[in-house]
Design a protein around this motif. Structure first.
Motif, PDB file in Angstrom:
ATOM      1  N   HIS A 182       0.834  -1.201   0.000  1.00  0.00           N
ATOM      2  CA  HIS A 182       0.000   0.000   0.000  1.00  0.00           C
ATOM      3  C   HIS A 182       0.871   1.254   0.000  1.00  0.00           C
ATOM      4  O   HIS A 182       1.940   1.287   0.611  1.00  0.00           O
ATOM      5  CB  HIS A 182      -0.904   0.033   1.237  1.00  0.00           C
ATOM      6  N   GLU A 183       0.368   2.290  -0.647  1.00  0.00           N
ATOM      7  CA  GLU A 183       1.074   3.571  -0.704  1.00  0.00           C
ATOM      8  C   GLU A 183       0.055   4.702  -0.518  1.00  0.00           C
ATOM      9  O   GLU A 183      -0.554   5.161  -1.489  1.00  0.00           O
ATOM     10  CB  GLU A 183       1.803   3.711  -2.043  1.00  0.00           C
ATOM     11  N   PRO A 184      -0.177   5.142   0.723  1.00  0.00           N
ATOM     12  CA  PRO A 184      -1.143   6.219   0.945  1.00  0.00           C
ATOM     13  C   PRO A 184      -0.599   7.554   0.453  1.00  0.00           C
ATOM     14  O   PRO A 184       0.620   7.790   0.482  1.00  0.00           O
ATOM     15  CB  PRO A 184      -1.321   6.223   2.466  1.00  0.00           C
ATOM     16  N   ASP A 185      -1.492   8.437  -0.007  1.00  0.00           N
ATOM     17  CA  ASP A 185      -1.048   9.769  -0.412  1.00  0.00           C
ATOM     18  C   ASP A 185      -0.532  10.542   0.794  1.00  0.00           C
ATOM     19  O   ASP A 185       0.477  11.232   0.726  1.00  0.00           O
ATOM     20  CB  ASP A 185      -2.201  10.530  -1.078  1.00  0.00           C
ATOM     21  N   ASP A 186      -1.246  10.460   1.875  1.00  0.00           N
ATOM     22  CA  ASP A 186      -0.834  11.110   3.113  1.00  0.00           C
ATOM     23  C   ASP A 186      -1.110  10.164   4.264  1.00  0.00           C
ATOM     24  O   ASP A 186      -0.238   9.426   4.716  1.00  0.00           O
ATOM     25  CB  ASP A 186      -1.603  12.428   3.280  1.00  0.00           C
ATOM     26  N   GLU A 187      -2.355  10.120   4.711  1.00  0.00           N
ATOM     27  CA  GLU A 187      -2.782   9.197   5.750  1.00  0.00           C
ATOM     28  C   GLU A 187      -4.108   8.588   5.311  1.00  0.00           C
ATOM     29  O   GLU A 187      -4.960   9.279   4.764  1.00  0.00           O
ATOM     30  CB  GLU A 187      -2.950   9.922   7.086  1.00  0.00           C
ATOM     31  N   ALA A 188      -4.270   7.304   5.540  1.00  0.00           N
ATOM     32  CA  ALA A 188      -5.498   6.617   5.113  1.00  0.00           C
ATOM     33  C   ALA A 188      -5.854   5.547   6.134  1.00  0.00           C
ATOM     34  O   ALA A 188      -4.981   5.019   6.834  1.00  0.00           O
ATOM     35  CB  ALA A 188      -5.320   5.993   3.736  1.00  0.00           C
ATOM     36  N   ILE A 189      -7.154   5.240   6.202  1.00  0.00           N
ATOM     37  CA  ILE A 189      -7.638   4.166   7.068  1.00  0.00           C
ATOM     38  C   ILE A 189      -8.445   3.201   6.213  1.00  0.00           C
ATOM     39  O   ILE A 189      -9.353   3.613   5.489  1.00  0.00           O
ATOM     40  CB  ILE A 189      -8.505   4.696   8.227  1.00  0.00           C
ATOM     41  N   LEU A 190      -8.099   1.922   6.300  1.00  0.00           N
ATOM     42  CA  LEU A 190      -8.773   0.878   5.536  1.00  0.00           C
ATOM     43  C   LEU A 190      -9.444  -0.103   6.484  1.00  0.00           C
ATOM     44  O   LEU A 190      -8.949  -0.357   7.582  1.00  0.00           O
ATOM     45  CB  LEU A 190      -7.778   0.110   4.660  1.00  0.00           C
ATOM     46  N   LEU A 191     -10.565  -0.662   6.043  1.00  0.00           N
ATOM     47  CA  LEU A 191     -11.141  -1.835   6.686  1.00  0.00           C
ATOM     48  C   LEU A 191     -10.644  -3.040   5.909  1.00  0.00           C
ATOM     49  O   LEU A 191     -10.919  -3.178   4.716  1.00  0.00           O
ATOM     50  CB  LEU A 191     -12.673  -1.775   6.657  1.00  0.00           C
ATOM     51  N   GLY A 192      -9.899  -3.912   6.580  1.00  0.00           N
ATOM     52  CA  GLY A 192      -9.371  -5.111   5.934  1.00  0.00           C
ATOM     53  C   GLY A 192     -10.183  -6.331   6.307  1.00  0.00           C
ATOM     54  O   GLY A 192     -10.528  -6.532   7.477  1.00  0.00           O
ATOM     55  N   MET A 193     -10.505  -7.159   5.314  1.00  0.00           N
ATOM     56  CA  MET A 193     -11.304  -8.374   5.505  1.00  0.00           C
ATOM     57  C   MET A 193     -10.572  -9.538   4.858  1.00  0.00           C
ATOM     58  O   MET A 193     -10.073  -9.408   3.741  1.00  0.00           O
ATOM     59  CB  MET A 193     -12.684  -8.200   4.855  1.00  0.00           C
ATOM     60  N   THR A 194     -10.520 -10.685   5.519  1.00  0.00           N
ATOM     61  CA  THR A 194      -9.748 -11.800   4.986  1.00  0.00           C
ATOM     62  C   THR A 194     -10.343 -13.141   5.394  1.00  0.00           C
ATOM     63  O   THR A 194     -11.004 -13.243   6.435  1.00  0.00           O
ATOM     64  CB  THR A 194      -8.278 -11.723   5.464  1.00  0.00           C
ATOM     65  N   ASP A 195     -10.082 -14.158   4.565  1.00  0.00           N
ATOM     66  CA  ASP A 195     -10.495 -15.532   4.886  1.00  0.00           C
ATOM     67  C   ASP A 195      -9.371 -16.304   5.566  1.00  0.00           C
ATOM     68  O   ASP A 195      -9.414 -17.530   5.670  1.00  0.00           O
ATOM     69  CB  ASP A 195     -10.948 -16.264   3.619  1.00  0.00           C
ATOM     70  N   ARG A 196      -8.388 -15.610   6.090  1.00  0.00           N
ATOM     71  CA  ARG A 196      -7.234 -16.240   6.735  1.00  0.00           C
ATOM     72  C   ARG A 196      -7.599 -17.263   7.819  1.00  0.00           C
ATOM     73  O   ARG A 196      -6.954 -18.311   7.915  1.00  0.00           O
ATOM     74  CB  ARG A 196      -6.329 -15.151   7.303  1.00  0.00           C
ATOM     75  N   PRO A 197      -8.650 -17.020   8.645  1.00  0.00           N
ATOM     76  CA  PRO A 197      -8.965 -18.015   9.681  1.00  0.00           C
ATOM     77  C   PRO A 197      -9.250 -19.411   9.135  1.00  0.00           C
ATOM     78  O   PRO A 197      -8.979 -20.412   9.807  1.00  0.00           O
ATOM     79  CB  PRO A 197     -10.199 -17.425  10.368  1.00  0.00           C
ATOM     80  N   VAL A 198      -9.810 -19.502   7.943  1.00  0.00           N
ATOM     81  CA  VAL A 198     -10.089 -20.813   7.354  1.00  0.00           C
ATOM     82  C   VAL A 198      -8.790 -21.569   7.135  1.00  0.00           C
ATOM     83  O   VAL A 198      -8.666 -22.756   7.470  1.00  0.00           O
ATOM     84  CB  VAL A 198     -10.857 -20.656   6.019  1.00  0.00           C
ATOM     85  N   PHE A 199      -7.791 -20.889   6.602  1.00  0.00           N
ATOM     86  CA  PHE A 199      -6.509 -21.533   6.312  1.00  0.00           C
ATOM     87  C   PHE A 199      -5.758 -21.851   7.600  1.00  0.00           C
ATOM     88  O   PHE A 199      -5.103 -22.893   7.704  1.00  0.00           O
ATOM     89  CB  PHE A 199      -5.677 -20.647   5.389  1.00  0.00           C
ATOM     90  N   GLU A 200      -5.842 -20.957   8.570  1.00  0.00           N
ATOM     91  CA  GLU A 200      -5.163 -21.215   9.836  1.00  0.00           C
ATOM     92  C   GLU A 200      -5.763 -22.414  10.562  1.00  0.00           C
ATOM     93  O   GLU A 200      -5.054 -23.138  11.267  1.00  0.00           O
ATOM     94  CB  GLU A 200      -5.229 -19.968  10.719  1.00  0.00           C
ATOM     95  N   SER A 201      -7.060 -22.628  10.382  1.00  0.00           N
ATOM     96  CA  SER A 201      -7.708 -23.765  11.036  1.00  0.00           C
ATOM     97  C   SER A 201      -7.127 -25.099  10.587  1.00  0.00           C
ATOM     98  O   SER A 201      -7.151 -26.079  11.333  1.00  0.00           O
ATOM     99  CB  SER A 201      -9.219 -23.750  10.754  1.00  0.00           C
ATOM    100  N   PHE A 202      -6.612 -25.130   9.366  1.00  0.00           N
ATOM    101  CA  PHE A 202      -6.058 -26.366   8.813  1.00  0.00           C
ATOM    102  C   PHE A 202      -4.528 -26.333   8.728  1.00  0.00           C
ATOM    103  O   PHE A 202      -3.927 -27.166   8.053  1.00  0.00           O
ATOM    104  CB  PHE A 202      -6.643 -26.630   7.427  1.00  0.00           C
ATOM    105  N   ASN A 203      -3.912 -25.324   9.395  1.00  0.00           N
ATOM    106  CA  ASN A 203      -2.457 -25.161   9.311  1.00  0.00           C
ATOM    107  C   ASN A 203      -1.983 -24.999   7.871  1.00  0.00           C
ATOM    108  O   ASN A 203      -0.942 -25.530   7.476  1.00  0.00           O
ATOM    109  CB  ASN A 203      -1.725 -26.341   9.968  1.00  0.00           C
ATOM    110  N   LEU A 204      -2.737 -24.247   7.103  1.00  0.00           N
ATOM    111  CA  LEU A 204      -2.406 -24.043   5.681  1.00  0.00           C
ATOM    112  C   LEU A 204      -2.021 -22.610   5.352  1.00  0.00           C
ATOM    113  O   LEU A 204      -1.708 -22.315   4.200  1.00  0.00           O
ATOM    114  CB  LEU A 204      -3.593 -24.456   4.804  1.00  0.00           C
ATOM    115  N   TYR A 205      -2.046 -21.720   6.358  1.00  0.00           N
ATOM    116  CA  TYR A 205      -1.737 -20.315   6.046  1.00  0.00           C
ATOM    117  C   TYR A 205      -0.242 -20.147   5.766  1.00  0.00           C
ATOM    118  O   TYR A 205       0.606 -20.675   6.489  1.00  0.00           O
ATOM    119  CB  TYR A 205      -2.149 -19.388   7.193  1.00  0.00           C
ATOM    120  N   ALA A 206       0.069 -19.380   4.729  1.00  0.00           N
ATOM    121  CA  ALA A 206       1.462 -19.104   4.389  1.00  0.00           C
ATOM    122  C   ALA A 206       1.602 -17.650   3.955  1.00  0.00           C
ATOM    123  O   ALA A 206       0.743 -17.113   3.263  1.00  0.00           O
ATOM    124  CB  ALA A 206       1.928 -20.023   3.264  1.00  0.00           C
TER     125      ALA A 206
END
Length: 364
Positions: free
Chosen positions: A335-359
């Motif tokens: 990411h490269e903000p122009d000055d300051e920015a706030i994002l809402l981040g959403m991810t399916d990472r918990p699904v992969f972590e549940s199976f020890n598959l996150y990388a």
């Protein structure tokens, strides 16, 4: 003269007799070497993409103008514009996360129902008189508030104000319906509006920083679904509190090289992420360019404040307030903000972590 080296795929040299081929086809069987190229290709490859708020706003204004909620079919009485992934995935923004932009006009009610999907609402245009009712409590929807509507909780949306309310819907529907290829449990309430049986602040009193001494009864969070994770209760994360925590991080801590300053929305029952067993959410404050990295999960972003650009592989996606964009699996991004920015981040990472598959890794 030396013979040129054969460039044929070794698998192309394999031949089955007509009898064997007939046996396979008659019994719906295929040899592994013919199946492997099709594995993982049941859906099209997800692609990086961005949806500009100007276009979304025009679309949802048109839908609101053309279609009253009351005219929609039972079970689909939600007026929503759904971003679709340009990789050819025609149901949602990815094959694990559904994002929609929903509106409720002044005086309207989106009728009460419940379902097995985990869901939340992130308020874009709201006010004190716009309420999501979950499990008997009215939750005001002020700008930036995030409200959980967990599995099998009755929920309806009631606009008692004189202004249209708008918010993000985020659900794990594609994970269940498409990736897992199973059905969703769904039920409409017998009433348009569920009875309000709890005073405002009840669920926060049960799961906030100060909690009842006795443990909450399991039946207080209804649902036939069981697993190895604590159920997510109904809860409202006020934006005022969230942004205060985010600012405290920026004043006192060092930024993450990839995500800047971030805070996770935690499961109020455990005090730890993920918010849902299938999806995790964070607010990110970006004050400088981040370092490139990649991971095998999907990230979806909503721009709460500011402007900037996110570099995804060889493309640069310029974003501004209220835009939505998606980073596909294994795509190198920063990411490269122009000055300051706030994002809402959403991810399916918990699904992969549940199976020890996150990388996750940084490019070499």
């Amino acid at each position: 003269m030396a013979q040129p080296e054969s460039r044929e795929d070794p698998e192309d040299l394999l031949e089955l007799s007509d009898d064997t081929r007939s046996l396979l086809e008659a019994n719906d069987l295929r040899p592994l070497w013919e199946v492997e190229d099709d594995l993982g290709n049941e859906t099209a490859d997800l692609e990086a993409d961005i949806w500009k708020w100007e276009d979304i706003q025009a679309a949802i204004d048109g839908i609101e103008r053309d279609v009253p909620i009351a005219d929609l079919p039972p079970g689909f009485q939600r007026r929503v514009a759904v971003p679709l992934n340009t990789g050819g995935y025609n149901n949602a923004i990815s094959n694990t996360i559904y994002v929609g932009v929903q509106t409720v006009s002044p005086g309207e009610t989106a009728p009460s129902h419940r379902h097995s999907a985990n869901a939340l609402r992130f308020t874009i245009d709201g006010n004190e008189d716009m309420k999501t009712v979950v499990a008997g409590e009215e939750f005001p929807m002020r700008d930036g508030d995030l409200i959980t509507t967990p599995q099998w909780e009755w929920h309806d949306h009631v606009n008692d104000s004189d202004e249209t309310a708008t918010w993000l819907d985020v659900l794990d529907l594609p994970l269940v319906l498409d990736s897992l290829n199973t059905r969703q449990a769904f039920e409409n309430h017998e009433l348009e509006r569920q009875p309000v049986t709890k005073s405002q602040g009840y669920w926060e009193s049960q799961y906030g920083r100060a909690r009842p001494t006795e443990s909450t009864e399991e039946s207080d969070i209804p649902g036939p679904f069981r697993g190895n994770r604590e159920a997510t209760p109904p809860y409202r994360f006020s934006w005022q509190d969230t942004v205060q925590t985010l600012r405290q991080r920026a004043e006192n801590d060092d930024p993450d090289p990839h995500d800047g300053y971030s805070v996770s929305y935690v499961n109020p029952a455990t005090g730890a992420p993920p918010l849902f067993p299938t999806m995790s959410f964070r607010a990110q404050l970006l004050q400088a360019e981040t370092d490139p990295h990649f991971h095998n999960t999907v990230d979806v972003y909503f721009v709460i404040e500011g402007e900037g650009v996110t570099h995804i592989d060889d493309e640069a996606f310029e974003w501004s307030e209220r835009d939505i964009f998606v980073v596909p699996r294994d795509a190198i991004h920063h990411h490269e903000p122009d000055d300051e920015a706030i994002l809402l981040g959403m991810t399916d990472r918990p699904v992969f972590e549940s199976f020890n598959l996150y990388a996750e890794a940084e490019p070499r």
